[in-house]
Design a protein around this motif. Structure first.
Motif, mmCIF file in Angstrom:
data_model
loop_
_atom_site.group_PDB
_atom_site.id
_atom_site.type_symbol
_atom_site.label_atom_id
_atom_site.label_comp_id
_atom_site.label_asym_id
_atom_site.label_seq_id
_atom_site.Cartn_x
_atom_site.Cartn_y
_atom_site.Cartn_z
ATOM 1 N N SER B 161 -36.093 -24.750 4.267
ATOM 2 C CA SER B 161 -35.188 -25.608 3.498
ATOM 3 C C SER B 161 -35.039 -25.058 2.076
ATOM 4 N N PRO B 162 -33.833 -25.099 1.524
ATOM 5 C CA PRO B 162 -33.678 -24.629 0.143
ATOM 6 C C PRO B 162 -34.228 -25.643 -0.869
ATOM 7 N N PHE B 163 -34.489 -26.872 -0.398
ATOM 8 C CA PHE B 163 -34.887 -27.949 -1.317
ATOM 9 C C PHE B 163 -36.400 -28.051 -1.512
ATOM 10 N N ALA B 164 -37.132 -27.830 -0.416
ATOM 11 C CA ALA B 164 -38.540 -28.231 -0.396
ATOM 12 C C ALA B 164 -39.370 -27.601 -1.516
ATOM 13 N N HIS B 165 -39.363 -26.260 -1.586
ATOM 14 C CA HIS B 165 -40.157 -25.610 -2.631
ATOM 15 C C HIS B 165 -39.635 -25.975 -4.012
ATOM 16 N N PHE B 166 -38.317 -26.055 -4.126
ATOM 17 C CA PHE B 166 -37.705 -26.361 -5.425
ATOM 18 C C PHE B 166 -38.210 -27.708 -5.947
ATOM 19 N N TYR B 167 -38.173 -28.719 -5.090
ATOM 20 C CA TYR B 167 -38.623 -30.050 -5.523
ATOM 21 C C TYR B 167 -40.133 -30.095 -5.742
ATOM 22 N N LEU B 168 -40.874 -29.430 -4.862
ATOM 23 C CA LEU B 168 -42.337 -29.442 -4.996
ATOM 24 C C LEU B 168 -42.755 -28.801 -6.328
ATOM 25 N N VAL B 169 -42.197 -27.614 -6.607
ATOM 26 C CA VAL B 169 -42.581 -26.901 -7.830
ATOM 27 C C VAL B 169 -42.061 -27.659 -9.060
ATOM 28 N N GLY B 170 -40.869 -28.244 -8.937
ATOM 29 C CA GLY B 170 -40.335 -29.053 -10.041
ATOM 30 C C GLY B 170 -41.241 -30.226 -10.336
ATOM 31 N N PHE B 171 -41.768 -30.852 -9.269
ATOM 32 C CA PHE B 171 -42.677 -31.984 -9.444
ATOM 33 C C PHE B 171 -43.972 -31.525 -10.127
ATOM 34 N N LEU B 172 -44.462 -30.350 -9.699
ATOM 35 C CA LEU B 172 -45.691 -29.804 -10.295
ATOM 36 C C LEU B 172 -45.467 -29.497 -11.783
ATOM 37 N N LEU B 173 -44.300 -28.933 -12.081
ATOM 38 C CA LEU B 173 -43.974 -28.620 -13.485
ATOM 39 C C LEU B 173 -43.864 -29.902 -14.313
ATOM 40 N N LEU B 174 -43.245 -30.924 -13.725
ATOM 41 C CA LEU B 174 -43.111 -32.201 -14.431
ATOM 42 C C LEU B 174 -44.497 -32.797 -14.728
ATOM 43 N N CYS B 175 -45.359 -32.816 -13.704
ATOM 44 C CA CYS B 175 -46.717 -33.364 -13.890
ATOM 45 C C CYS B 175 -47.461 -32.570 -14.965
ATOM 46 N N SER B 176 -47.356 -31.238 -14.879
ATOM 47 C CA SER B 176 -48.047 -30.379 -15.843
ATOM 48 C C SER B 176 -47.541 -30.641 -17.268
ATOM 49 N N THR B 177 -46.213 -30.779 -17.411
ATOM 50 C CA THR B 177 -45.633 -30.967 -18.748
ATOM 51 C C THR B 177 -46.029 -32.326 -19.331
ATOM 52 N N ILE B 178 -45.983 -33.365 -18.493
ATOM 53 C CA ILE B 178 -46.397 -34.699 -18.970
ATOM 54 C C ILE B 178 -47.872 -34.663 -19.368
ATOM 55 N N PHE B 179 -48.681 -34.036 -18.528
ATOM 56 C CA PHE B 179 -50.112 -33.910 -18.804
ATOM 57 C C PHE B 179 -50.353 -33.200 -20.144
ATOM 58 N N LEU B 180 -49.655 -32.083 -20.344
ATOM 59 C CA LEU B 180 -49.835 -31.309 -21.577
ATOM 60 C C LEU B 180 -49.357 -32.092 -22.801
ATOM 61 N N ARG B 181 -48.198 -32.762 -22.690
ATOM 62 C CA ARG B 181 -47.669 -33.530 -23.828
ATOM 63 C C ARG B 181 -48.622 -34.655 -24.194
ATOM 64 N N ARG B 182 -49.199 -35.302 -23.171
ATOM 65 C CA ARG B 182 -50.145 -36.381 -23.461
ATOM 66 C C ARG B 182 -51.382 -35.823 -24.155
ATOM 67 N N LEU B 183 -51.803 -34.642 -23.718
ATOM 68 C CA LEU B 183 -52.981 -34.014 -24.350
ATOM 69 C C LEU B 183 -52.710 -33.687 -25.816
ATOM 70 N N VAL B 184 -51.576 -33.061 -26.082
ATOM 71 C CA VAL B 184 -51.355 -32.566 -27.451
ATOM 72 C C VAL B 184 -51.012 -33.695 -28.428
ATOM 73 N N THR B 185 -50.584 -34.843 -27.899
ATOM 74 C CA THR B 185 -50.312 -35.962 -28.802
ATOM 75 C C THR B 185 -51.504 -36.927 -28.887
ATOM 76 N N SER B 186 -52.596 -36.556 -28.229
ATOM 77 C CA SER B 186 -53.803 -37.407 -28.277
ATOM 78 C C SER B 186 -54.715 -36.943 -29.416
ATOM 79 N N ASP B 187 -55.823 -37.673 -29.577
ATOM 80 C CA ASP B 187 -56.807 -37.249 -30.586
ATOM 81 C C ASP B 187 -57.392 -35.881 -30.242
ATOM 82 N N PHE B 188 -57.459 -35.590 -28.947
ATOM 83 C CA PHE B 188 -57.933 -34.259 -28.529
ATOM 84 C C PHE B 188 -56.986 -33.175 -29.068
ATOM 85 N N GLY B 189 -55.687 -33.424 -28.942
ATOM 86 C CA GLY B 189 -54.693 -32.480 -29.477
ATOM 87 C C GLY B 189 -54.832 -32.316 -30.982
ATOM 88 N N LEU B 190 -55.064 -33.440 -31.666
ATOM 89 C CA LEU B 190 -55.267 -33.370 -33.132
ATOM 90 C C LEU B 190 -56.453 -32.475 -33.458
#
Lengths: 250, 340
Positions: B161-190
């Motif tokens: 399927s042309p969709f499956a990997h695209f959506y899976l990796v997009g989801f992984l990237l989204l989770c990673s980006t949210i995780f990183l943004r939460r880290l860098v805006t936390s006291d740990f990031g400070l």
């Protein structure tokens, strides 16, 4: 009064240079203890040895409330309640004023999030930085930056606050404000050690003063006694200066 | 107000638009190569943005992140090929193994500074490569580990399927980006920023240097490890090329050109750079013009881009956008003040 800090035979060498040479002194709880001396006397090096930043003593012992902290990590020393400022006005320039102060409250203080939020507000207000809270620290004036450095130290409610030349570069009205601030800080439960070149301020706030020269302890006593001490006057003014001082003061 | 603050104001609307646009991509772009490159770009963006946590926020010149990606790829690949472990468990194992490797690398690295960290982490990365090459029966040696099974759920195979990997990796990237943004805006990031900006002052304010840097390595290795595992199942091979200097340079360019200490910069530029770099490798005109074979042209381009970025806008593309947005806002504010 109980001894809060005890430094015994502290020594630090840089190659052949003995920056701090066998220095001993004690600071009691609740007092303001001044350290004076000409440039290069070893005052800041002594502060560094006590706080472990950026180095520890080669020999001697530093005890805080009777506990040996000579080889303790700097952040552990902060956890015990020892906070210091630096000679040069220092801040995390890319962070806001509020974030700078927050850092002092969050790490090693054991406060809960609610407690450190209110401690940050208290420190900002007490150091008159509330209006600047959202400004980047790098944009502040010299005096505001010095106050910020003190705010990020007092926010942890330290038992021992060590101020390294807080008056450097300040004008007359700022000096007078700083003097009032130091006296106000000492009215709580905070013991203060202060290094200062501006002797009227140092002698004005300190209960006792130690004078250092060439890394050694030259004299210690009340500000009044030291102002008449020949060795101290000579350390600052030299042999000829001392004679001139006596001629002028009669 | 920075660009981020302005974006935050409309974040729900922007998130919905972004999500719809993302979901629509495989319907709009039907070219298989472009979808393939988008998947690769998103995988590289995960590595680049996580690398940004240690390089940009913590200020540690670490060159081990591609090794974490490779370790994830080989872990999942070996588990699936040699032990028949489900690729989905392999992806989790890839993240865990990369995290373990990050702790091992960070223990000697956290007390070092500058170039010494770079040398040590690069050496560790090469050590992992040599270990993999020294065990050809398990890892496939120079040829790489082939026969890595593709991802599938029940009878549904992802590569069909042309969709499956695209959506899976997009989801992984989204989770990673949210995780990183939460880290860098936390006291740990400070604390990471404080240690980067003024180490002595930071430890004087109670920040435990070794612990925070170790955590930075650890937390920034999990998603690259998982991304590496997905990469192996996507390409059905785990190749030693992952550890090559070319890919390291490409990923470094994503961090630097995107903008250090921004997270979003490496995410967006990661995807764009993958496209640009692959297009340069596959199009003839650059090599025709300069008379150089196609392979080196793209790496010359990447190197030039790094040099030009560092020289003319060291904050990278995201930093430049922030700077321009701040200038426009100040001009508007000045005009409003004048008007009143």
């Amino acid at each position: 009064m109980a001894t809060l800090l005890s430094v015994s035979k502290a020594t630090k060498k840089f190659g052949e240079l003995v920056a701090v040479d066998n220095v001993s002194f004690e600071v009691d709880e609740g007092e303001i203890y001044g350290i004076a001396g000409p440039n290069g006397a070893g005052k800041t090096t002594l502060f560094n040895l006590i706080t472990g930043i950026p180095y520890q003593a080669d020999a001697g012992r530093v005890a805080y409330r009777g506990e040996d902290i000579t080889e303790l990590s700097p952040h552990k020393i902060y956890e015990l309640g020892v906070a210091r400022t630096f000679q040069k006005e220092t801040a995390f320039d890319t962070l806001t004023v509020q974030e700078n102060v927050r850092i002092g409250a969050v790490f090693g203080t054991g406060m809960s999030p609610d407690q450190y939020d209110s401690a940050v507000e208290g420190a900002l207000e007490s150091l008159e930085l509330t209006a600047d809270r959202d400004r980047l620290a790098g944009e502040l004036s010299l005096y505001a930056k010095k106050r910020l450095m003190i705010a990020s130290a007092v926010v942890s409610k330290p038992s021992l606050l060590m101020l390294d030349e807080p008056a450097g570069g300040l004008n007359v009205s700022e000096l007078s404000e700083l003097e009032a601030l130091i006296l106000r800080l000492s009215q709580g439960e905070t013991t203060i050690i202060i290094i200062e070149h501006v002797l009227p301020l140092l002698f004005g706030v300190s209960n006792r003063v130690m004078v250092m020269d060439f890394g050694r302890r030259l004299a210690e006593g009340s500000p009044e006694a030291l102002a008449r001490d020949d060795d101290v006057i000579e350390a600052y003014l030299g042999e000829r200066g001392k004679d001139a001082f006596h001629a002028i003061s009669g | 107000m920075s660009l981020m603050d302005q974006l935050n104001k409309y974040r729900i609307g922007l998130a919905i638009i972004g999500l719809v646009a993302f979901l629509a991509v495989p319907f709009v772009i039907t070219d298989k190569l472009l979808i393939h490159l988008a998947i690769l770009g998103m995988l590289y963006a995960i590595v680049a943005s996580n690398w940004d946590l240690t390089l940009g926020y913590a200020g540690v010149f670490n060159f081990a992140h591609l090794a974490f990606f490779g370790i994830g790829a080989y872990t999942s690949g070996i588990l699936a090929v040699k032990a028949g472990v489900s690729p989905w468990l392999g992806i989790l194992a890839g993240g865990a193994t990369a995290a373990l490797a990050s702790v091992i690398v960070s223990i000697p690295a956290i007390r070092l500074r500058g170039i010494y960290v770079a040398l040590l982490t690069f050496a560790c990365s090469q050590l992992v490569l040599l270990l993999l090459l020294s065990q050809p029966l398990i890892t496939g040696g120079q040829q790489g580990l082939t026969g890595v099974p593709q991802l599938q759920i029940g009878d549904f195979r992802f590569r069909e399927s042309p969709f499956a990997h695209f959506y899976l990796v997009g989801f992984l990237l989204l989770c990673s980006t949210i995780f990183l943004r939460r880290l860098v805006t936390s006291d740990f990031g400070l604390s990471l920023i404080a240690l980067r900006d003024f180490e002595e002052y930071a430890v004087a304010r109670g920040i435990p240097l070794a612990q925070q840097r170790l955590l930075a390595f650890l937390l920034s290795s999990i998603f690259p490890g998982m991304a590496g595992a997905v990469y192996a199942h996507f390409l059905i091979v785990a190749s030693p090329d992952i550890f090559g200097f070319s890919l390291t340079t490409l990923l470094l360019s994503m961090v630097l050109v995107g903008g250090v200490a921004t997270i979003y910069g490496p995410v967006f530029i990661g995807v764009v750079m993958t496209y640009v770099s692959e297009l340069m490798a596959s199009s003839a005109w650059m090599s025709d013009v300069f008379g150089i074979s196609r392979g080196p042209v793209r790496f010359m381009f990447v190197a030039m881009l790094i040099v030009l970025t560092m020289r003319f806008f060291p904050g990278g593309v995201w930093g430049l956008i922030n700077q321009l947005s701040s200038r426009v806002r100040k001009q508007k504010q000045a005009a409003a003040d004048q008007h009143t």
